[in-house]
Design an enzyme around this catalytic site. Sequence first.
Site, PDB file in Angstrom:
ATOM      1  N   GLN A  61     -16.316  49.669   9.150  1.00  0.00           N
ATOM      2  CA  GLN A  61     -16.096  50.162   7.541  1.00  0.00           C
ATOM      3  C   GLN A  61     -16.288  48.966   6.353  1.00  0.00           C
ATOM      4  OE1 GLN A  61     -12.585  52.421   6.415  1.00  0.00           O
ATOM      5  NE2 GLN A  61     -12.941  52.026   4.385  1.00  0.00           N
ATOM      6  N   GLY A  62     -17.541  49.075   5.991  1.00  0.00           N
ATOM      7  CA  GLY A  62     -17.676  47.802   5.027  1.00  0.00           C
ATOM      8  C   GLY A  62     -17.387  48.194   3.519  1.00  0.00           C
ATOM      9  N   TYR A  63     -16.000  47.993   3.192  1.00  0.00           N
ATOM     10  CA  TYR A  63     -15.787  48.462   1.961  1.00  0.00           C
ATOM     11  C   TYR A  63     -15.271  46.928   1.171  1.00  0.00           C
ATOM     12  CZ  TYR A  63     -15.724  53.447   1.921  1.00  0.00           C
ATOM     13  OH  TYR A  63     -15.957  54.743   1.706  1.00  0.00           O
ATOM     14  N   SER A  64     -14.076  46.474   1.514  1.00  0.00           N
ATOM     15  CA  SER A  64     -13.519  45.376   1.068  1.00  0.00           C
ATOM     16  C   SER A  64     -14.300  44.075   1.026  1.00  0.00           C
ATOM     17  CB  SER A  64     -12.054  45.011   1.816  1.00  0.00           C
ATOM     18  OG  SER A  64     -11.311  46.154   1.672  1.00  0.00           O
TER      19      SER A  64
ATOM     20  N   GLU B 201      -8.841  59.765   5.295  1.00  0.00           N
ATOM     21  CA  GLU B 201      -8.177  58.370   6.041  1.00  0.00           C
ATOM     22  C   GLU B 201      -6.713  58.710   6.398  1.00  0.00           C
ATOM     23  OE1 GLU B 201      -8.342  53.557   5.844  1.00  0.00           O
ATOM     24  OE2 GLU B 201      -8.739  54.796   4.070  1.00  0.00           O
TER      25      GLU B 201
ATOM     26  N   SER C 108     -12.224  45.994  10.154  1.00  0.00           N
ATOM     27  CA  SER C 108     -11.727  46.215  11.265  1.00  0.00           C
ATOM     28  C   SER C 108     -12.864  46.600  12.506  1.00  0.00           C
ATOM     29  CB  SER C 108     -10.684  47.247  11.412  1.00  0.00           C
ATOM     30  OG  SER C 108      -9.644  46.905  10.598  1.00  0.00           O
TER      31      SER C 108
ATOM     32  N   SER D 190      -3.935  48.283  -0.874  1.00  0.00           N
ATOM     33  CA  SER D 190      -2.655  47.422  -0.871  1.00  0.00           C
ATOM     34  C   SER D 190      -1.617  48.505  -1.779  1.00  0.00           C
ATOM     35  CB  SER D 190      -2.994  46.219  -1.780  1.00  0.00           C
ATOM     36  OG  SER D 190      -3.230  46.685  -3.202  1.00  0.00           O
TER      37      SER D 190
END
Length: 382
Positions: free
Chosen positions: A115-118, A234, A150, A359
């Site tokens: 997953q390419g988010y943050s 999720e 991850s 977070s």
Amino acid sequence: MEFGFSEEDEAFRGEVRGWLAAHVDSTMRRRTWERTLGKAGWIGLGWPESGYGNRTAGLTQQVVWAEEYARAKAPPRSGHIGENLLGPTLVAHGTPEQKSRFLPPIAAGEELWCQGYSEPGAGSDLAGVRTVAVRDGADYRISGQKIWTSLAHEADWCFVLARTDPDERRHRGLSFLLVPMDQPGRIEVRPIRQLTGTSEFNEVFFDGARARVEHVVGEAGQGWRVAMSLLGFERGVSTLAQQIGFAAELAGIVATAVETGAVRDPVLRARLVRQWAELRAMRFNALRTLGGTGDPGAPSVAKLLWANWHQRLGELAVEIRGAGAAAGPVDWSASSPYEIDAAQHLFLFSRADTIYGGSDQIQRTIIAERVLGLPGEPKGAA
């Protein structure tokens, strides 16, 4: 494919027992295990559509499967990101061509996803994404950096949130792209060594990486809508399975407290009881909200509850052992490998619980603004 056990599943049960005995830990074995699950149709149980090689299961059946998998201490999953996040997202927003291309390999355990988010400058604030994707004929060229990705070092594909309209700001102008990871010179994965000595998380650098136009999920510029839909998948059935693992960790800590005599300390004993009671409350809350819709705060409340509970459990695990918790299972020296035991790993790794997956600060903001209706914080030009 119907949900249920048949005579053909006997061979699968035998494979399960074999894998449990082998203590699956290598990348190759994890991939083989995913294919074993896929061959028997056990990937994609929760997808609202079948026909991709997956069984379909009702909500109660999904819970039974997930909890029994956890109780059996079955091998860790490498394909959960594709199965539980991308799969339902493609069912909801993908084109027929995207579904037929990507869902069968996920259900078969053949293709793994990350997953390419943050990003380093955005963190949990996905509207601050700075990775850009520029249209170039039949492709997009992607440049930027993702972090805390991850299993990127094992993944075949990555779903990337990138800005495709440079004139837009915040959540507008983003697109959801499916990107192949096998692009030497265009994609670089750098594992991040953590306090535990392991490297499940990674930095990912995109330098002109290619993604085909037909692999944009939803329309170009509508990535925020797709990304938010994905985050809704999720948390769900997996939360109940996660709590089975938590219960096993707590039972081990209680056993240590009894063995060492720490249970006689009234303060530690009270904390153990509190952990047990809160875990039960989390389970009841998960059951209460399971399958529910229209409650934007439920996932955030669940994340706040389990992340902070798990951190306190890690702290308790080492406190019960006293000074002995500072010593490793083997002598530490410059020439010996860095090894830690289960309690130390729990303590160190759980520090990340309140960061990844959104977070605590982000979860509280969601609850404040979307549930309680409090005014939002200024975030600059929209």
